[in-house]
Design a protein around this motif. Structure first.
Motif, PDB file in Angstrom:
ATOM      1  N   ASP A   1       0.821  -1.280  -0.082  1.00 53.44           N
ATOM      2  CA  ASP A   1      -0.143  -0.048  -0.029  1.00 53.44           C
ATOM      3  C   ASP A   1       0.932   1.254   0.023  1.00 53.44           C
ATOM      4  O   ASP A   1       2.102   1.025   0.061  1.00 53.44           O
ATOM      5  N   TYR A   2       0.321   2.293  -0.402  1.00 50.41           N
ATOM      6  CA  TYR A   2       0.902   3.886  -0.302  1.00 50.41           C
ATOM      7  C   TYR A   2      -0.344   4.705  -0.192  1.00 50.41           C
ATOM      8  O   TYR A   2      -1.343   4.436  -0.266  1.00 50.41           O
TER       9      TYR A   2
ATOM     10  N   ILE B   1      -3.715   3.616  -0.477  1.00 54.48           N
ATOM     11  CA  ILE B   1      -4.123   2.863  -1.687  1.00 54.48           C
ATOM     12  C   ILE B   1      -3.579   1.545  -1.621  1.00 54.48           C
ATOM     13  O   ILE B   1      -2.298   1.473  -1.275  1.00 54.48           O
ATOM     14  N   LEU B   2      -4.472   0.296  -1.452  1.00 56.66           N
ATOM     15  CA  LEU B   2      -4.012  -0.918  -1.443  1.00 56.66           C
ATOM     16  C   LEU B   2      -3.751  -1.679  -2.912  1.00 56.66           C
ATOM     17  O   LEU B   2      -4.853  -1.665  -3.556  1.00 56.66           O
TER      18      LEU B   2
ATOM     19  N   ALA C   1      -2.862  -3.761  -9.421  1.00 60.38           N
ATOM     20  CA  ALA C   1      -3.778  -2.829  -9.553  1.00 60.38           C
ATOM     21  C   ALA C   1      -4.252  -2.475  -8.261  1.00 60.38           C
ATOM     22  O   ALA C   1      -4.054  -3.194  -7.358  1.00 60.38           O
ATOM     23  N   ALA C   2      -5.009  -1.338  -8.003  1.00 61.04           N
ATOM     24  CA  ALA C   2      -5.329  -0.738  -6.918  1.00 61.04           C
ATOM     25  C   ALA C   2      -6.645  -1.662  -6.578  1.00 61.04           C
ATOM     26  O   ALA C   2      -7.756  -1.710  -7.561  1.00 61.04           O
ATOM     27  N   LYS C   3      -6.932  -1.954  -5.331  1.00 59.16           N
ATOM     28  CA  LYS C   3      -8.249  -2.714  -5.199  1.00 59.16           C
ATOM     29  C   LYS C   3      -9.102  -1.426  -4.968  1.00 59.16           C
ATOM     30  O   LYS C   3      -9.284  -0.469  -4.501  1.00 59.16           O
ATOM     31  N   GLY C   4     -10.333  -2.037  -5.268  1.00 58.40           N
ATOM     32  CA  GLY C   4     -11.476  -1.227  -5.358  1.00 58.40           C
ATOM     33  C   GLY C   4     -11.684   0.037  -6.563  1.00 58.40           C
ATOM     34  O   GLY C   4     -12.869   0.641  -6.401  1.00 58.40           O
ATOM     35  N   PHE C   5     -10.785   0.347  -7.459  1.00 58.40           N
ATOM     36  CA  PHE C   5     -10.839   1.184  -8.493  1.00 58.40           C
ATOM     37  C   PHE C   5     -11.785   0.323  -9.613  1.00 58.40           C
ATOM     38  O   PHE C   5     -11.171  -0.403 -10.226  1.00 58.40           O
ATOM     39  N   PRO C   6     -12.603   1.046  -9.916  1.00 59.26           N
ATOM     40  CA  PRO C   6     -13.622   0.633 -11.420  1.00 59.26           C
ATOM     41  C   PRO C   6     -12.738   1.028 -12.560  1.00 59.26           C
ATOM     42  O   PRO C   6     -11.936   1.864 -12.596  1.00 59.26           O
TER      43      PRO C   6
END
Length: 179
Positions: free
Chosen positions: A69-70, A79-80, A172-177
Protein backbone atom coordinates in the motif's frame (compact mmCIF):
# COMPACT_ATOMS: atom_id res chain seq x y z
CA UNK A 1 -21.26 -3.52 -18.92
CA UNK A 2 -22.48 -6.37 -16.71
CA UNK A 3 -21.76 -4.36 -13.54
CA UNK A 4 -23.57 -1.32 -15.01
CA UNK A 5 -26.69 -3.40 -15.63
CA UNK A 6 -26.56 -4.89 -12.12
CA UNK A 7 -26.10 -1.47 -10.53
CA UNK A 8 -28.99 -0.12 -12.62
CA UNK A 9 -31.33 -2.87 -11.40
CA UNK A 10 -30.27 -2.32 -7.79
CA UNK A 11 -30.89 1.41 -8.13
CA UNK A 12 -34.26 0.84 -9.78
CA UNK A 13 -35.17 -1.66 -7.05
CA UNK A 14 -34.44 0.87 -4.32
CA UNK A 15 -36.22 3.59 -6.24
CA UNK A 16 -39.31 1.43 -6.79
CA UNK A 17 -39.48 0.50 -3.09
CA UNK A 18 -39.34 4.07 -1.87
CA UNK A 19 -42.11 5.44 0.26
CA UNK A 20 -43.26 9.00 -0.30
CA UNK A 21 -44.66 10.72 2.75
CA UNK A 22 -46.11 14.19 2.85
CA UNK A 23 -45.53 16.62 5.63
CA UNK A 24 -48.01 19.38 6.34
CA UNK A 25 -46.34 22.70 7.08
CA UNK A 26 -47.72 25.43 9.35
CA UNK A 27 -49.24 27.03 6.28
CA UNK A 28 -51.20 23.85 5.50
CA UNK A 29 -49.13 23.06 2.39
CA UNK A 30 -48.25 19.42 1.78
CA UNK A 31 -44.54 18.92 1.07
CA UNK A 32 -43.44 15.49 -0.18
CA UNK A 33 -40.45 13.89 1.50
CA UNK A 34 -38.87 10.85 -0.11
CA UNK A 35 -37.92 8.19 2.39
CA UNK A 36 -36.42 4.91 1.34
CA UNK A 37 -37.98 2.32 3.58
CA UNK A 38 -35.63 0.16 5.66
CA UNK A 39 -32.50 1.83 4.28
CA UNK A 40 -29.44 1.89 6.45
CA UNK A 41 -26.60 4.25 5.71
CA UNK A 42 -23.63 3.26 7.81
CA UNK A 43 -21.58 6.00 9.36
CA UNK A 44 -18.10 5.87 7.91
CA UNK A 45 -15.31 6.97 10.17
CA UNK A 46 -11.58 7.01 9.64
CA UNK A 47 -11.16 4.19 12.15
CA UNK A 48 -13.67 1.96 10.30
CA UNK A 49 -11.84 2.61 7.02
CA UNK A 50 -8.52 1.72 8.65
CA UNK A 51 -10.05 -1.41 10.17
CA UNK A 52 -11.54 -2.38 6.81
CA UNK A 53 -8.21 -1.84 5.05
CA UNK A 54 -6.42 -3.76 7.77
CA UNK A 55 -8.94 -6.63 7.52
CA UNK A 56 -8.68 -6.67 3.74
CA UNK A 57 -4.87 -6.74 3.90
CA UNK A 58 -4.97 -9.60 6.44
CA UNK A 59 -7.51 -11.54 4.36
CA UNK A 60 -5.51 -11.15 1.16
CA UNK A 61 -2.16 -12.06 2.70
CA UNK A 62 -3.67 -15.06 4.51
CA UNK A 63 -4.79 -16.36 1.10
CA UNK A 64 -1.31 -15.87 -0.35
CA UNK A 65 -1.88 -12.70 -2.38
CA UNK A 66 0.99 -10.26 -2.85
CA UNK A 67 0.04 -6.73 -1.78
CA UNK A 68 1.49 -3.37 -0.83
CA UNK A 69 0.00 0.00 0.00
CA UNK A 70 0.94 3.64 -0.36
CA UNK A 71 -0.53 7.02 0.50
CA UNK A 72 -1.85 9.05 -2.43
CA UNK A 73 -0.23 12.48 -2.04
CA UNK A 74 -3.20 14.29 -3.58
CA UNK A 75 -6.06 12.67 -1.64
CA UNK A 76 -4.10 11.38 1.38
CA UNK A 77 -5.96 8.07 0.95
CA UNK A 78 -4.20 4.78 1.54
CA UNK A 79 -4.23 2.83 -1.71
CA UNK A 80 -4.01 -0.95 -1.46
CA UNK A 81 -2.33 -2.58 -4.43
CA UNK A 82 -2.77 -6.26 -5.27
CA UNK A 83 -0.89 -8.44 -7.70
CA UNK A 84 -3.08 -10.00 -10.39
CA UNK A 85 -2.02 -12.02 -13.41
CA UNK A 86 -2.82 -10.98 -16.94
CA UNK A 87 -3.00 -13.67 -19.58
CA UNK A 88 -2.48 -12.66 -23.18
CA UNK A 89 -4.32 -15.15 -25.36
CA UNK A 90 -2.32 -15.46 -28.57
CA UNK A 91 -2.74 -17.34 -31.83
CA UNK A 92 -1.73 -20.95 -31.29
CA UNK A 93 -0.01 -23.34 -33.69
CA UNK A 94 -3.21 -25.26 -34.51
CA UNK A 95 -5.68 -22.97 -36.25
CA UNK A 96 -6.81 -25.32 -39.02
CA UNK A 97 -9.96 -26.60 -37.29
CA UNK A 98 -13.13 -26.78 -39.37
CA UNK A 99 -15.61 -23.94 -38.94
CA UNK A 100 -17.87 -26.28 -36.98
CA UNK A 101 -15.06 -27.39 -34.65
CA UNK A 102 -13.85 -23.79 -34.17
CA UNK A 103 -17.40 -22.72 -33.30
CA UNK A 104 -17.70 -25.55 -30.77
CA UNK A 105 -14.33 -24.62 -29.24
CA UNK A 106 -15.43 -20.98 -29.02
CA UNK A 107 -18.54 -21.98 -27.06
CA UNK A 108 -16.42 -24.07 -24.69
CA UNK A 109 -13.91 -21.20 -24.39
CA UNK A 110 -16.65 -18.74 -23.39
CA UNK A 111 -18.10 -21.25 -20.92
CA UNK A 112 -14.64 -21.69 -19.37
CA UNK A 113 -14.16 -17.91 -19.03
CA UNK A 114 -17.66 -17.56 -17.56
CA UNK A 115 -16.86 -20.25 -15.01
CA UNK A 116 -13.60 -18.49 -14.09
CA UNK A 117 -15.55 -15.27 -13.55
CA UNK A 118 -18.32 -16.98 -11.55
CA UNK A 119 -15.77 -18.70 -9.29
CA UNK A 120 -13.98 -15.39 -8.69
CA UNK A 121 -10.76 -16.48 -10.40
CA UNK A 122 -11.02 -14.00 -13.29
CA UNK A 123 -12.12 -10.40 -13.02
CA UNK A 124 -12.21 -9.32 -16.64
CA UNK A 125 -11.79 -10.99 -19.97
CA UNK A 126 -12.29 -10.04 -23.59
CA UNK A 127 -11.05 -10.13 -27.15
CA UNK A 128 -9.06 -7.46 -28.95
CA UNK A 129 -10.76 -5.59 -31.75
CA UNK A 130 -8.15 -6.24 -34.39
CA UNK A 131 -7.08 -9.44 -36.10
CA UNK A 132 -3.57 -9.51 -34.63
CA UNK A 133 -1.60 -12.32 -33.04
CA UNK A 134 -2.82 -11.37 -29.56
CA UNK A 135 -6.48 -12.38 -29.59
CA UNK A 136 -7.55 -11.22 -26.11
CA UNK A 137 -6.80 -10.97 -22.40
CA UNK A 138 -7.99 -12.38 -19.11
CA UNK A 139 -7.06 -10.90 -15.74
CA UNK A 140 -6.82 -13.58 -13.07
CA UNK A 141 -7.49 -12.71 -9.42
CA UNK A 142 -5.54 -15.57 -7.86
CA UNK A 143 -2.58 -15.62 -5.46
CA UNK A 144 0.09 -17.31 -7.62
CA UNK A 145 1.41 -17.33 -11.14
CA UNK A 146 1.21 -21.13 -11.14
CA UNK A 147 -2.52 -21.05 -10.34
CA UNK A 148 -3.24 -18.42 -13.01
CA UNK A 149 -1.21 -20.36 -15.57
CA UNK A 150 -2.99 -23.60 -14.69
CA UNK A 151 -6.45 -22.00 -15.01
CA UNK A 152 -5.55 -20.31 -18.30
CA UNK A 153 -4.14 -23.51 -19.76
CA UNK A 154 -7.34 -25.38 -18.82
CA UNK A 155 -9.16 -23.32 -21.47
CA UNK A 156 -10.46 -25.66 -24.21
CA UNK A 157 -9.04 -23.33 -26.92
CA UNK A 158 -5.59 -23.62 -25.36
CA UNK A 159 -5.89 -27.39 -24.97
CA UNK A 160 -6.82 -27.63 -28.66
CA UNK A 161 -3.78 -25.54 -29.64
CA UNK A 162 -5.88 -22.76 -31.15
CA UNK A 163 -4.59 -20.33 -28.50
CA UNK A 164 -1.44 -20.12 -26.40
CA UNK A 165 -1.00 -18.20 -23.17
CA UNK A 166 1.56 -15.54 -22.30
CA UNK A 167 1.20 -14.74 -18.57
CA UNK A 168 2.48 -11.66 -16.71
CA UNK A 169 2.12 -10.40 -13.12
CA UNK A 170 0.12 -7.16 -13.04
CA UNK A 171 -0.54 -4.74 -10.18
CA UNK A 172 -3.77 -2.81 -9.69
CA UNK A 173 -5.41 -0.84 -6.88
CA UNK A 174 -8.18 -2.67 -5.01
CA UNK A 175 -11.64 -1.22 -5.50
CA UNK A 176 -10.90 1.08 -8.42
CA UNK A 177 -13.43 0.61 -11.26
CA UNK A 178 -12.69 0.78 -14.95
CA UNK A 179 -13.52 4.09 -16.58
Amino acid sequence: MKKFIIYSFVFLGFYACRKVEKEVTKEGIETPQEIIKDSVIPEVSESSIMTSTKNLKEALTSKGFQIFDYVDEKTKDTILMQQYFIAFLKNGPTRSQSEEEASFLQKQHLAHLGKMYDLGYADISGPFGDNGDIRGITIYNVPTLQMADSLANADPMVKAGRLIIEMHPWWAAKGFPLR
